[in-house]
Design a protein around this motif. Sequence first.
Motif, PDB file in Angstrom:
ATOM      1  N   ILE A 112       0.877  -1.171   0.000  1.00 50.55           N
ATOM      2  CA  ILE A 112       0.000   0.000   0.000  1.00 50.55           C
ATOM      3  C   ILE A 112       0.912   1.217   0.000  1.00 50.55           C
ATOM      4  O   ILE A 112       1.780   1.346   0.867  1.00 50.55           O
ATOM      5  CB  ILE A 112      -0.935   0.021   1.225  1.00 50.55           C
ATOM      6  CG1 ILE A 112      -1.839  -1.208   1.232  1.00 50.55           C
ATOM      7  CG2 ILE A 112      -1.777   1.296   1.230  1.00 50.55           C
ATOM      8  CD1 ILE A 112      -2.733  -1.322   2.462  1.00 50.55           C
ATOM      9  N   GLY A 161       1.134   5.359   0.015  1.00 48.76           N
ATOM     10  CA  GLY A 161       0.393   6.561   0.369  1.00 48.76           C
ATOM     11  C   GLY A 161       0.470   7.631  -0.708  1.00 48.76           C
ATOM     12  O   GLY A 161       1.077   7.448  -1.765  1.00 48.76           O
ATOM     13  N   ARG A 162      -0.136   8.766  -0.422  1.00 46.92           N
ATOM     14  CA  ARG A 162      -0.216   9.865  -1.394  1.00 46.92           C
ATOM     15  C   ARG A 162       1.144  10.399  -1.803  1.00 46.92           C
ATOM     16  O   ARG A 162       1.324  10.855  -2.909  1.00 46.92           O
ATOM     17  CB  ARG A 162      -1.034  11.012  -0.811  1.00 46.92           C
ATOM     18  CG  ARG A 162      -2.443  10.636  -0.484  1.00 46.92           C
ATOM     19  CD  ARG A 162      -3.162  11.784   0.111  1.00 46.92           C
ATOM     20  NE  ARG A 162      -3.722  12.586  -0.962  1.00 46.92           N
ATOM     21  CZ  ARG A 162      -4.482  13.632  -0.777  1.00 46.92           C
ATOM     22  NH1 ARG A 162      -4.741  14.033   0.442  1.00 46.92           N
ATOM     23  NH2 ARG A 162      -4.973  14.285  -1.792  1.00 46.92           N
ATOM     24  N   THR A 174      -7.462   4.282  -4.536  1.00 49.27           N
ATOM     25  CA  THR A 174      -8.578   4.735  -3.710  1.00 49.27           C
ATOM     26  C   THR A 174      -8.931   6.173  -4.069  1.00 49.27           C
ATOM     27  O   THR A 174      -8.206   6.844  -4.805  1.00 49.27           O
ATOM     28  CB  THR A 174      -8.230   4.662  -2.214  1.00 49.27           C
ATOM     29  OG1 THR A 174      -7.226   5.634  -1.929  1.00 49.27           O
ATOM     30  CG2 THR A 174      -7.756   3.282  -1.821  1.00 49.27           C
ATOM     31  N   HIS A 188      -6.302   8.735  -3.401  1.00 53.88           N
ATOM     32  CA  HIS A 188      -5.081   8.508  -4.183  1.00 53.88           C
ATOM     33  C   HIS A 188      -4.055   7.653  -3.453  1.00 53.88           C
ATOM     34  O   HIS A 188      -2.853   7.786  -3.683  1.00 53.88           O
ATOM     35  CB  HIS A 188      -4.461   9.818  -4.663  1.00 53.88           C
ATOM     36  CG  HIS A 188      -5.351  10.554  -5.605  1.00 53.88           C
ATOM     37  ND1 HIS A 188      -5.569  10.135  -6.891  1.00 53.88           N
ATOM     38  CD2 HIS A 188      -6.113  11.650  -5.434  1.00 53.88           C
ATOM     39  CE1 HIS A 188      -6.416  10.947  -7.480  1.00 53.88           C
ATOM     40  NE2 HIS A 188      -6.770  11.880  -6.603  1.00 53.88           N
ATOM     41  N   THR A 189      -4.511   6.775  -2.596  1.00 52.64           N
ATOM     42  CA  THR A 189      -3.655   5.741  -2.033  1.00 52.64           C
ATOM     43  C   THR A 189      -3.691   4.578  -3.006  1.00 52.64           C
ATOM     44  O   THR A 189      -4.744   4.222  -3.521  1.00 52.64           O
ATOM     45  CB  THR A 189      -4.171   5.304  -0.650  1.00 52.64           C
ATOM     46  OG1 THR A 189      -4.163   6.444   0.213  1.00 52.64           O
ATOM     47  CG2 THR A 189      -3.322   4.213  -0.057  1.00 52.64           C
ATOM     48  N   ARG A 190      -2.529   4.013  -3.302  1.00 49.37           N
ATOM     49  CA  ARG A 190      -2.447   2.924  -4.277  1.00 49.37           C
ATOM     50  C   ARG A 190      -2.241   1.597  -3.571  1.00 49.37           C
ATOM     51  O   ARG A 190      -1.336   1.465  -2.754  1.00 49.37           O
ATOM     52  CB  ARG A 190      -1.275   3.161  -5.247  1.00 49.37           C
ATOM     53  CG  ARG A 190      -1.546   4.132  -6.363  1.00 49.37           C
ATOM     54  CD  ARG A 190      -1.436   5.578  -6.022  1.00 49.37           C
ATOM     55  NE  ARG A 190      -0.402   5.950  -5.092  1.00 49.37           N
ATOM     56  CZ  ARG A 190       0.598   6.767  -5.375  1.00 49.37           C
ATOM     57  NH1 ARG A 190       0.709   7.283  -6.559  1.00 49.37           N
ATOM     58  NH2 ARG A 190       1.476   7.093  -4.446  1.00 49.37           N
ATOM     59  N   HIS A 204      -9.346  -2.788   0.666  1.00 53.34           N
ATOM     60  CA  HIS A 204      -9.729  -1.377   0.734  1.00 53.34           C
ATOM     61  C   HIS A 204     -10.663  -1.143   1.919  1.00 53.34           C
ATOM     62  O   HIS A 204     -10.530  -0.151   2.638  1.00 53.34           O
ATOM     63  CB  HIS A 204     -10.376  -0.945  -0.581  1.00 53.34           C
ATOM     64  CG  HIS A 204     -10.690   0.507  -0.651  1.00 53.34           C
ATOM     65  ND1 HIS A 204     -11.739   0.995  -1.382  1.00 53.34           N
ATOM     66  CD2 HIS A 204     -10.120   1.596  -0.073  1.00 53.34           C
ATOM     67  CE1 HIS A 204     -11.794   2.313  -1.250  1.00 53.34           C
ATOM     68  NE2 HIS A 204     -10.817   2.691  -0.458  1.00 53.34           N
ATOM     69  N   TYR A 228      -8.584  -1.132   4.961  1.00 52.29           N
ATOM     70  CA  TYR A 228      -7.804   0.110   5.021  1.00 52.29           C
ATOM     71  C   TYR A 228      -8.681   1.264   5.526  1.00 52.29           C
ATOM     72  O   TYR A 228      -8.239   2.087   6.325  1.00 52.29           O
ATOM     73  CB  TYR A 228      -7.220   0.422   3.655  1.00 52.29           C
ATOM     74  CG  TYR A 228      -6.454   1.719   3.597  1.00 52.29           C
ATOM     75  CD1 TYR A 228      -5.273   1.885   4.321  1.00 52.29           C
ATOM     76  CD2 TYR A 228      -6.904   2.784   2.835  1.00 52.29           C
ATOM     77  CE1 TYR A 228      -4.568   3.072   4.279  1.00 52.29           C
ATOM     78  CE2 TYR A 228      -6.207   3.971   2.788  1.00 52.29           C
ATOM     79  CZ  TYR A 228      -5.041   4.116   3.505  1.00 52.29           C
ATOM     80  OH  TYR A 228      -4.348   5.292   3.471  1.00 52.29           O
ATOM     81  N   GLY A 235      -1.146   8.222   6.566  1.00 54.60           N
ATOM     82  CA  GLY A 235       0.142   8.304   5.896  1.00 54.60           C
ATOM     83  C   GLY A 235       1.267   7.618   6.649  1.00 54.60           C
ATOM     84  O   GLY A 235       2.345   7.421   6.103  1.00 54.60           O
TER      85      GLY A 235
END
Length: 144
Positions: A9, A11-12, A83, A86-88, A109, A112, A124
Amino acid sequence: MANTACFIIVGRNDIPIYEAEVGSAAKLTPILSIWQREDAAQLHQFILHAALDVVQDLAWTTSAMFLKSVDRFNDLVVSVYVTAGHTRLMLLHDSRNEDGIKSFFQEVHELYIKILLNPLYLPGSRITSSHFDTKVRALARKYL
């Protein structure tokens, strides 16, 4: 289950907040030495991080959250779920089970989101919850 699967995962700010080797290759095998397993884990991380630029370009051109396969390396495929924040969620795998991968991403998801709703979690920061890790690995066994 896929022979090789690495889940991360991001983060931004392109900082990994969770990583797990979830394939059967992650299990201890007498054939691979400790050094070979560590090299494979580093190669998997490198492939996933190299795909971030492709993911960033694709995320702005489509409204879909599940981007399917965005990159390839030999017989390994990178699948991504982006998401709304913009979390991948990125998965490196060698399987062809797109429905299972999509279901895996959707359920992770949801997990999360539950982590984000925890008032003690700073968005983050790294996810260190053993409960989250156990659930992700169970979902990987179920869907991948």
